[in-house]
Design a protein around this motif. Structure first.
Motif, PDB file in Angstrom:
ATOM      1  N   LYS A  31      -1.300  -5.852  -2.727  1.00 38.97           N
ATOM      2  CA  LYS A  31      -0.245  -6.869  -2.804  1.00 38.97           C
ATOM      3  C   LYS A  31       0.980  -6.508  -1.974  1.00 38.97           C
ATOM      4  O   LYS A  31       1.806  -7.356  -1.690  1.00 38.97           O
ATOM      5  CB  LYS A  31       0.160  -7.099  -4.253  1.00 38.97           C
ATOM      6  N   SER A  32       1.105  -5.258  -1.601  1.00 38.36           N
ATOM      7  CA  SER A  32       2.268  -4.816  -0.838  1.00 38.36           C
ATOM      8  C   SER A  32       2.045  -5.060   0.646  1.00 38.36           C
ATOM      9  O   SER A  32       0.954  -4.862   1.164  1.00 38.36           O
ATOM     10  CB  SER A  32       2.529  -3.328  -1.062  1.00 38.36           C
ATOM     11  N   SER A  33       3.102  -5.439   1.300  1.00 38.83           N
ATOM     12  CA  SER A  33       2.995  -5.633   2.743  1.00 38.83           C
ATOM     13  C   SER A  33       3.280  -4.307   3.450  1.00 38.83           C
ATOM     14  O   SER A  33       4.103  -3.510   3.019  1.00 38.83           O
ATOM     15  CB  SER A  33       3.984  -6.700   3.211  1.00 38.83           C
ATOM     16  N   GLY A  34       2.547  -4.051   4.486  1.00 40.00           N
ATOM     17  CA  GLY A  34       2.749  -2.811   5.241  1.00 40.00           C
ATOM     18  C   GLY A  34       2.282  -1.611   4.443  1.00 40.00           C
ATOM     19  O   GLY A  34       1.268  -1.646   3.760  1.00 40.00           O
ATOM     20  N   ASP A  35       3.056  -0.519   4.572  1.00 37.03           N
ATOM     21  CA  ASP A  35       2.685   0.736   3.929  1.00 37.03           C
ATOM     22  C   ASP A  35       3.401   0.964   2.603  1.00 37.03           C
ATOM     23  O   ASP A  35       3.265   2.026   2.007  1.00 37.03           O
ATOM     24  CB  ASP A  35       3.016   1.910   4.864  1.00 37.03           C
ATOM     25  N   ARG A  36       4.152  -0.015   2.113  1.00 34.36           N
ATOM     26  CA  ARG A  36       4.955   0.185   0.905  1.00 34.36           C
ATOM     27  C   ARG A  36       4.133   0.501  -0.337  1.00 34.36           C
ATOM     28  O   ARG A  36       4.606   1.180  -1.231  1.00 34.36           O
ATOM     29  CB  ARG A  36       5.818  -1.035   0.619  1.00 34.36           C
ATOM     30  N   GLY A  37       2.905   0.036  -0.411  1.00 35.02           N
ATOM     31  CA  GLY A  37       2.100   0.255  -1.607  1.00 35.02           C
ATOM     32  C   GLY A  37       1.259   1.515  -1.573  1.00 35.02           C
ATOM     33  O   GLY A  37       0.685   1.895  -2.588  1.00 35.02           O
ATOM     34  N   GLU A  38       1.184   2.168  -0.428  1.00 32.21           N
ATOM     35  CA  GLU A  38       0.300   3.328  -0.316  1.00 32.21           C
ATOM     36  C   GLU A  38       0.742   4.507  -1.182  1.00 32.21           C
ATOM     37  O   GLU A  38      -0.090   5.146  -1.822  1.00 32.21           O
ATOM     38  CB  GLU A  38       0.183   3.780   1.139  1.00 32.21           C
ATOM     39  N   ILE A  39       2.018   4.800  -1.196  1.00 32.27           N
ATOM     40  CA  ILE A  39       2.496   5.962  -1.956  1.00 32.27           C
ATOM     41  C   ILE A  39       2.341   5.733  -3.459  1.00 32.27           C
ATOM     42  O   ILE A  39       1.788   6.596  -4.143  1.00 32.27           O
ATOM     43  CB  ILE A  39       3.938   6.334  -1.563  1.00 32.27           C
ATOM     44  N   PRO A  40       2.783   4.590  -4.020  1.00 28.82           N
ATOM     45  CA  PRO A  40       2.544   4.380  -5.454  1.00 28.82           C
ATOM     46  C   PRO A  40       1.055   4.369  -5.796  1.00 28.82           C
ATOM     47  O   PRO A  40       0.654   4.897  -6.836  1.00 28.82           O
ATOM     48  CB  PRO A  40       3.170   3.011  -5.742  1.00 28.82           C
ATOM     49  N   ALA A  41       0.228   3.805  -4.920  1.00 30.59           N
ATOM     50  CA  ALA A  41      -1.209   3.773  -5.166  1.00 30.59           C
ATOM     51  C   ALA A  41      -1.780   5.186  -5.181  1.00 30.59           C
ATOM     52  O   ALA A  41      -2.592   5.533  -6.045  1.00 30.59           O
ATOM     53  CB  ALA A  41      -1.914   2.930  -4.109  1.00 30.59           C
ATOM     54  N   ALA A  42      -1.353   6.017  -4.244  1.00 31.00           N
ATOM     55  CA  ALA A  42      -1.833   7.398  -4.190  1.00 31.00           C
ATOM     56  C   ALA A  42      -1.377   8.180  -5.418  1.00 31.00           C
ATOM     57  O   ALA A  42      -2.160   8.951  -5.999  1.00 31.00           O
ATOM     58  CB  ALA A  42      -1.348   8.074  -2.916  1.00 31.00           C
ATOM     59  N   ILE A  43      -0.133   7.981  -5.833  1.00 38.94           N
ATOM     60  CA  ILE A  43       0.384   8.674  -7.017  1.00 38.94           C
ATOM     61  C   ILE A  43      -0.409   8.275  -8.254  1.00 38.94           C
ATOM     62  O   ILE A  43      -0.831   9.131  -9.038  1.00 38.94           O
ATOM     63  CB  ILE A  43       1.895   8.405  -7.198  1.00 38.94           C
ATOM     64  N   LEU A  44      -0.642   6.975  -8.439  1.00 37.68           N
ATOM     65  CA  LEU A  44      -1.411   6.519  -9.593  1.00 37.68           C
ATOM     66  C   LEU A  44      -2.836   7.064  -9.565  1.00 37.68           C
ATOM     67  O   LEU A  44      -3.381   7.455 -10.604  1.00 37.68           O
ATOM     68  CB  LEU A  44      -1.438   4.988  -9.651  1.00 37.68           C
TER      69      LEU A  44
END
Length: 148
Positions: A31-44
């Motif tokens: 749902k995040s545009s660009g790379d904004r969701g990668e870090i929270p996804a990796a942490i989770l």
């Protein structure tokens, strides 16, 4: 049937939180545009993996000390040493857990084996000398002092 149900319940406890957190992380990333969701996804995802490892270790220690995982306790069964009926100890519980990989080859024959075996043992149970019995209502018989 109790063993299969206990296995499914334990699998849900051990792996469910990991898959839930990885799924949430994937949804955030999508749902995040660009790379904004990668870090929270990796942490989770990493939190989920750590939660899985902690659950597996806690279940292993619990089974070694009491003969019961959460699933086994819920279904009223217990793993004990075949010769003396004592709880397996953490070392034997770990050995049994590792040997359970031998149950899967040939269409899970090692798991099915318990259905017709006189002691209701899987291949892993036979190798380690463990039997799964109905849990008595009283306290479990513990290992002698110094045993694991």
């Amino acid at each position: 049937m109790q063993r299969a149900d206990a296995f499914l319940l334990d699998s849900l406890i051990n792996f469910g939180p990991m898959w839930l957190l990885i799924g949430i992380g994937y949804a955030i990333d999508e749902k995040s545009s660009g790379d904004r969701g990668e870090i929270p996804a990796a942490i989770l995802s990493w939190v989920g993996i750590i939660a899985m490892l902690v659950a597996i270790v806690v279940q292993l220690i619990r089974e070694g000390r009491t003969g019961q995982t959460v699933g086994k306790k819920a279904l009223g069964i217990r793993a004990v040493q075949g010769g003396d009926g004592l709880v397996p100890g953490v070392g034997l519980a770990l050995s049994r857990r590792l040997c359970q990989f031998l149950n899967w080859p040939v269409s899970g024959l090692g798991w099915w084996w318990a259905g017709w075996d006189t002691k209701k043992q899987t291949f892993a149970d036979k190798i380690t000398g463990v039997v799964v019995v109905t849990a008595e209502s009283g306290p479990s018989r513990q290992l002698a002092a110094g045993g694991l």
